[in-house]
Design an enzyme around this catalytic site. Structure first.
Site, PDB file in Angstrom:
ATOM      1  N   SER A 108       0.831  -1.207   0.000  1.00 19.61           N
ATOM      2  CA  SER A 108       0.000   0.000   0.000  1.00 19.61           C
ATOM      3  C   SER A 108       0.861   1.251   0.000  1.00 19.61           C
ATOM      4  O   SER A 108       1.919   1.293   0.640  1.00 19.61           O
ATOM      5  CB  SER A 108      -0.874  -0.010   1.263  1.00 19.61           C
ATOM      6  OG  SER A 108      -1.425   1.258   1.510  1.00 19.61           O
ATOM      7  N   TYR A 132      -2.076   5.834  -5.340  1.00 13.15           N
ATOM      8  CA  TYR A 132      -3.164   6.803  -5.426  1.00 13.15           C
ATOM      9  C   TYR A 132      -2.696   7.973  -6.270  1.00 13.15           C
ATOM     10  O   TYR A 132      -1.495   8.210  -6.415  1.00 13.15           O
ATOM     11  CB  TYR A 132      -3.534   7.336  -4.040  1.00 13.15           C
ATOM     12  CG  TYR A 132      -4.328   6.380  -3.182  1.00 13.15           C
ATOM     13  CD1 TYR A 132      -5.606   5.985  -3.557  1.00 13.15           C
ATOM     14  CD2 TYR A 132      -3.820   5.911  -1.981  1.00 13.15           C
ATOM     15  CE1 TYR A 132      -6.351   5.125  -2.757  1.00 13.15           C
ATOM     16  CE2 TYR A 132      -4.562   5.050  -1.166  1.00 13.15           C
ATOM     17  CZ  TYR A 132      -5.821   4.663  -1.561  1.00 13.15           C
ATOM     18  OH  TYR A 132      -6.562   3.821  -0.778  1.00 13.15           O
ATOM     19  N   THR A 158      -5.459   2.517  -7.573  1.00 12.77           N
ATOM     20  CA  THR A 158      -6.749   2.437  -6.876  1.00 12.77           C
ATOM     21  C   THR A 158      -7.622   3.604  -7.317  1.00 12.77           C
ATOM     22  O   THR A 158      -7.217   4.761  -7.205  1.00 12.77           O
ATOM     23  CB  THR A 158      -6.530   2.479  -5.354  1.00 12.77           C
ATOM     24  OG1 THR A 158      -5.722   1.373  -4.979  1.00 12.77           O
ATOM     25  CG2 THR A 158      -7.857   2.390  -4.605  1.00 12.77           C
ATOM     26  N   LYS A 256      -7.640  -0.966  -9.859  1.00 14.20           N
ATOM     27  CA  LYS A 256      -8.300  -1.614  -8.711  1.00 14.20           C
ATOM     28  C   LYS A 256      -9.504  -0.801  -8.257  1.00 14.20           C
ATOM     29  O   LYS A 256      -9.368   0.398  -8.008  1.00 14.20           O
ATOM     30  CB  LYS A 256      -7.307  -1.749  -7.559  1.00 14.20           C
ATOM     31  CG  LYS A 256      -7.909  -2.239  -6.248  1.00 14.20           C
ATOM     32  CD  LYS A 256      -6.842  -2.453  -5.196  1.00 14.20           C
ATOM     33  CE  LYS A 256      -7.408  -2.825  -3.859  1.00 14.20           C
ATOM     34  NZ  LYS A 256      -8.006  -1.705  -3.130  1.00 14.20           N
ATOM     35  N   HIS A 280     -13.144  -2.094  -2.149  1.00 22.60           N
ATOM     36  CA  HIS A 280     -12.275  -1.550  -1.095  1.00 22.60           C
ATOM     37  C   HIS A 280     -12.697  -2.105   0.285  1.00 22.60           C
ATOM     38  O   HIS A 280     -12.737  -1.384   1.276  1.00 22.60           O
ATOM     39  CB  HIS A 280     -12.359  -0.019  -1.109  1.00 22.60           C
ATOM     40  CG  HIS A 280     -11.093   0.676  -0.721  1.00 22.60           C
ATOM     41  ND1 HIS A 280     -10.298   1.336  -1.622  1.00 22.60           N
ATOM     42  CD2 HIS A 280     -10.467   0.807   0.475  1.00 22.60           C
ATOM     43  CE1 HIS A 280      -9.257   1.873  -0.985  1.00 22.60           C
ATOM     44  NE2 HIS A 280      -9.330   1.547   0.299  1.00 22.60           N
TER      45      HIS A 280
HETATM   46  C1  HOC Z   1      -5.740  10.111   3.688  1.00 25.00           C
HETATM   47  C2  HOC Z   1      -6.292   9.009   2.886  1.00 25.00           C
HETATM   48  O1  HOC Z   1      -7.065   2.212   1.828  1.00 25.00           O
HETATM   49  C3  HOC Z   1      -8.311   2.580   3.785  1.00 25.00           C
HETATM   50  C4  HOC Z   1      -7.105   2.967   2.986  1.00 25.00           C
HETATM   51  C5  HOC Z   1      -7.094   4.323   2.485  1.00 25.00           C
HETATM   52  C6  HOC Z   1      -7.185   5.405   3.429  1.00 25.00           C
HETATM   53  C7  HOC Z   1      -6.875   6.668   2.704  1.00 25.00           C
HETATM   54  C8  HOC Z   1      -6.405   7.722   3.614  1.00 25.00           C
HETATM   55  O2  HOC Z   1      -8.335   2.823   4.995  1.00 25.00           O
HETATM   56  O3  HOC Z   1      -9.244   2.027   3.230  1.00 25.00           O
END
Ligand code: HOC
Length: 385
Positions: A108, A132, A158, A256, A280
């Site tokens: 990740s 991202y 993603t 994804k 997700h």
């Molecule tokens: C600031 C952004 O994939 C989840 C993670 C992504 C969180 C993004 C945070 O917690 O699902």
């Protein structure tokens, strides 16, 4: 595996009992009322199989390939954030487990070890990198360059997080990374990007979630909730950004977060090499389909032009078998990996993978399949769906 750990839900129970509540809540979170998160699991239980008998299953083989790379079984590790919340060296242990089991680990962006630490910990492991798109594209660009240099074999873009979903317990808990942990991939990057580009607006990134930032515009990205870590994700991301990403890298691009045949077609038309059917973990749009329910229409649309993978709700070997029968080339597991980490670090993740693959191999054999190429739609009892 330890005798008391028989199936993946045993690890879930252990993790729930041993992790701090805020960490447990973060991993367990689903958006809003968690309908999609829960449906991800229940949906497999609605599917029935049509097992074949007398097919000499004395020898079974679970090996397969993804993007031309061989793995020991069609079960990889999905990207999940902040592994050091569950185990002291977090993602490094996860990477070692994947390497030892010869499967793929999708690291990740929100890792608590850097992409360099991860690839160094498991130099012979198959690693893909989850990306991202940030308002400041330079942040994404730098990450892509770094993972290419480190030998990661694919970029997993993603696309289902223009904003983070509303996870109620994270808000109640005011979830943040503890001070000793960092989103390591961005360590020192602010200064660098500022020097080179002069365009990072850290203040803009650090606004509270759900707070109005400008007329009609809300910052749902939750930078503060998720550790005050980094620049905001870019909600203006669109299909043309696939071309931008292609211009940055020669690595295969896997998209994804696709849940419809329309988007699957667009993904293929835009030249991606693979699709991960995913919601997700039910953490984004509540009310979207279970990923196993979205799989068929995507597989039918894609018609073998690119590989289709799936994550979401895989807890048993027969779940894996059902996903493959419906056309997934490989599945990826998320939450069970952090349960394994919480249990025993690298060893715990290896146990998770071992148990799931043992179950998959057994289900395969009981359904009359000797290898993964014998798994197909004939195994599914469609009249029950
Ligand atoms: C600031 C952004 O994939 C989840 C993670 C992504 C969180 C993004 C945070 O917690 O699902």
């Amino acid at each position: 595996p330890t005798m008391s750990m028989v199936c993946l839900s045993d690890f879930e129970l252990f993790a729930k009992e041993h992790l701090p509540k805020t960490t447990w809540d973060y991993y367990a979170a689903g958006a809003d009322e968690c309908c999609t998160r829960d449906d991800n699991l229940v949906a497999y239980k609605r599917i029935r199989l049509r097992p074949r008998m007398l097919r000499d299953v004395s020898v079974t083989d679970t090996r397969t390939t993804i993007q031309g790379m061989e793995i020991n079984f069609p079960i990889g590790i999905a990207p999940t954030a902040f592994h050091c919340l569950a185990w002291h060296d977090g993602e490094m242990s996860t990477a070692r487990a994947a390497e030892a089991m010869n499967t793929c680990y999708i690291a990740s962006t929100y890792s608590t070890c850097s992409v360099e630490e991860i690839s160094t910990a498991a130099p012979n492991g198959l690693q893909w990198f989850q990306l991202y798109v940030y308002r400041n594209r330079k942040l994404s660009e730098q990450l892509v360059q770094r993972v290419e240099a480190q030998g990661y074999k694919a970029v997993v873009l993603t696309v289902d997080v223009p904003y983070t979903g509303k996870r109620r317990n994270d808000i109640r808990n005011n979830f943040k990374l503890p001070p000793h942990l960092k989103v390591k991939n961005f360590d020192g990057i602010f200064e660098q990007v500022e020097t080179f580009q002069g365009q990072v607006n850290e203040k803009q990134c650090m606004t509270s979630p759900f707070k109005q930032t400008r007329a009609g515009e809300y910052d749902f990205n939750g930078a503060e909730v998720y550790g005050g870590a980094v620049n905001s994700l870019d909600p203006s991301i669109s299909w043309k950004d696939i071309y931008w990403l292609q211009s940055l890298t020669r690595l295969p691009i896997i998209i994804k977060g696709i849940l419809t045949k329309e988007d699957a077609e667009l993904a293929v038309e835009h030249g991606v090499q693979g699709i991960i059917v995913s919601n997700h973990g039910g953490r984004q749009l509540d009310g979207g389909p279970a990923s196993i329910d979205a799989l068929s229409e995507i597989v039918e649309t894609v018609q073998g032009r690119v590989e289709v993978y799936l994550d979401g709700g895989i807890r048993t070997g027969s779940d894996v078998l059902k996903a493959l029968a419906l056309g997934a080339k490989c599945v990826f597991i998320g939450r069970p990996v952090v349960w394994g980490l919480a249990y025993k670090g690298e060893e715990g993740v290896r146990e998770i993978l071992q148990i799931l693959n043992d179950e998959f191999r057994l289900s395969m054999a009981l359904a009359g399949c000797r290898n993964v190429s014998e798994i197909n739609r004939n195994l599914i009892q469609f009249s029950k769906l």
